[in-house]
Design an enzyme around this catalytic site. Structure first.
Site, short mmCIF file in Angstrom:
data_model
loop_
_atom_site.label_atom_id
_atom_site.label_comp_id
_atom_site.label_asym_id
_atom_site.label_seq_id
_atom_site.Cartn_x
_atom_site.Cartn_y
_atom_site.Cartn_z
CG HIS A 188 -13.49 5.23 -4.88
ND1 HIS A 188 -13.38 6.60 -5.05
CD2 HIS A 188 -12.25 4.80 -4.54
CE1 HIS A 188 -12.12 6.97 -4.85
NE2 HIS A 188 -11.42 5.90 -4.54
CD GLU B 153 -6.63 1.22 -3.67
OE1 GLU B 153 -6.34 1.36 -4.88
OE2 GLU B 153 -7.14 2.11 -2.99
CD GLU C 295 -4.19 5.27 -5.44
OE1 GLU C 295 -5.26 4.67 -5.63
OE2 GLU C 295 -3.98 6.05 -4.49
#
Length: 403
Positions: free
Chosen positions: A232, A262, A358
């Site tokens: 982040h 992503e 992820e």
């Protein structure tokens, strides 16, 4: 001159809502069934996610308080005067109450006007600061406040067909953003310029697909080099150099529904040390995609994927859980924490859940292959298997961007 504490601003025509009337009626009905089972007389939501989920109103806090009152026979939103008629236009429910700034704590006067000082009131304990809860207790001293946050979160984890359709659109929009991002990468370009290209492409695509929607909160984090070490990390002015590890993070927001794409990338070339680690993370990603299925337990998926990292001696570089639920959530609100692919979550995957895969590892500066590696796909769990709704390719064969 005496100014009113509470007013109504019914300005303009009601907005076209994100979902059908039947969808909202079903959400209200299931909530009221929960209230009946738990012997709860009234619910007061104060979170972004639940107010948006039940009323299609995504507020802008700016330090002010907002609420949604749900009883067995009414749904009422509470908003600040600064927003004018927008909350009324957006709210699915009976009406909207506006509190003014002329006197302190008018929000709580609105609560008093809509909730009787008796019985059991459901609130979200994880969304109530100590001061706010104290003021609610002072405003309604005869009320017993009970938590409804966890139970409503679990209800939101199962998506309707209409929700899944919006989420699929969101994933498609992220693919558009990813393509724009890859096209914008070149030597010497700052991270923020690449991110802007992606975000603009996504906003325009949302506007094309949802011409009646509010366009807010879509964003991109594009990271390069050392800035890839956090999932982040914000965009910086750092400039892309040849051989840089890159992290693509596209986030489209449609009516409060978050989707993500992503990808690990490299510019011009990828060193052998980086390539080895990238391939390990891709192997974990593909194994994780295969493990997501109805009946699988979140903790078991995490444990199985840990074994692969451990075999390669890089488990200590894993940074967070392997995936999470999707729906009404964002980088500043919401999070269906009961549906995350982590060792401490025993939730069993069910049809109509939507989750990501992820995996991420991060090797600090000074080690061979330093940087953060992350791939991210979104899957819809069905009756017998899953549907991957992410289309953008991953891995070294696709994401080494030529100079």
């Amino acid at each position: 001159m005496k100014m009113e504490n509470l007013i109504r601003i019914e300005n303009g025509d009601k907005a076209k809502h994100t979902f059908s009337e039947a969808e909202y009626a079903n959400r209200h009905g299931r909530l009221r069934e929960l209230m009946a089972r738990e012997n709860i007389d009234v619910v007061l939501f104060t979170s972004y996610h639940n107010i948006n989920y039940y009323a299609d109103f995504l507020y802008c806090s700016f330090g002010r308080k907002y609420g949604l009152v749900v009883t067995p026979n009414k749904v009422v939103s509470i908003s600040a005067n600064i927003d004018g008629g927008q909350p009324w236009r957006r709210t699915v429910g009976d009406y909207n109450v506006v509190y003014t700034d002329w006197e302190r704590d008018n929000f709580f006067r609105a609560v008093q006007a809509e909730i009787e000082n008796k019985g059991r009131v459901g609130v979200e304990f994880d969304q109530l600061p100590v001061e706010m809860l104290s003021k609610l207790k002072a405003a309604l001293p005869s009320v017993e406040f009970v938590d409804i946050g966890v139970k409503t979160m679990r209800m939101r984890m199962i998506k309707s067909a209409e929700e899944i359709d919006v989420i699929k659109h969101g994933a498609n929009v992220c693919d558009v953003g990813g393509a724009a991002l890859a096209k914008a990468v070149h030597e010497g370009v700052p991270e923020h310029e690449v991110a802007l290209a992606s975000t603009q492409a996504m906003v325009r695509e949302i506007a094309r697909r949802f011409p009646d929607s509010e366009l807010m909160d879509t964003w991109t984090w594009f990271q390069s080099g050392i800035n890839t070490d956090g999932a982040h990390n914000p965009v910086t002015t750092r400039k892309v150099e040849k051989g840089n590890i890159l992290s693509l993070n596209c986030f489209s927001m449609i009516a409060g529904y978050y989707t993500a794409l992503e990808r690990t990338m490299f510019f011009d070339h990828c060193s052998d040390a980086h390539l080895r680690l990238w391939k390990i993370n891709v192997e974990v990603h593909e194994a994780g995609l295969a493990l997501i299925r109805p009946g699988a337990r979140c903790s078991d998926i995490a444990s199985e994927l840990n074994k692969i990292y451990a075999e390669y001696g890089v488990l200590q570089y894993r940074t967070f859980g392997y995936g999470h639920s999707f729906g009404v959530l964002s980088h500043y609100y919401g999070r269906e924490a009961g549906l995350e692919l982590r060792e401490d979550i025993d939730t069993v995957l069910e049809p109509n859940m939507v989750v990501s895969m992820e995996p991420m590892i991060m090797l600090p500066q000074g080690l061979p292959g330093a940087g953060g590696y992350r791939e991210h796909d979104i899957l819809v769990v069905g009756e017998r298997g899953t549907t991957n709704i992410t289309g953008f390719p991953y891995g070294p064969e696709h994401n080494i961007i030529a100079a």
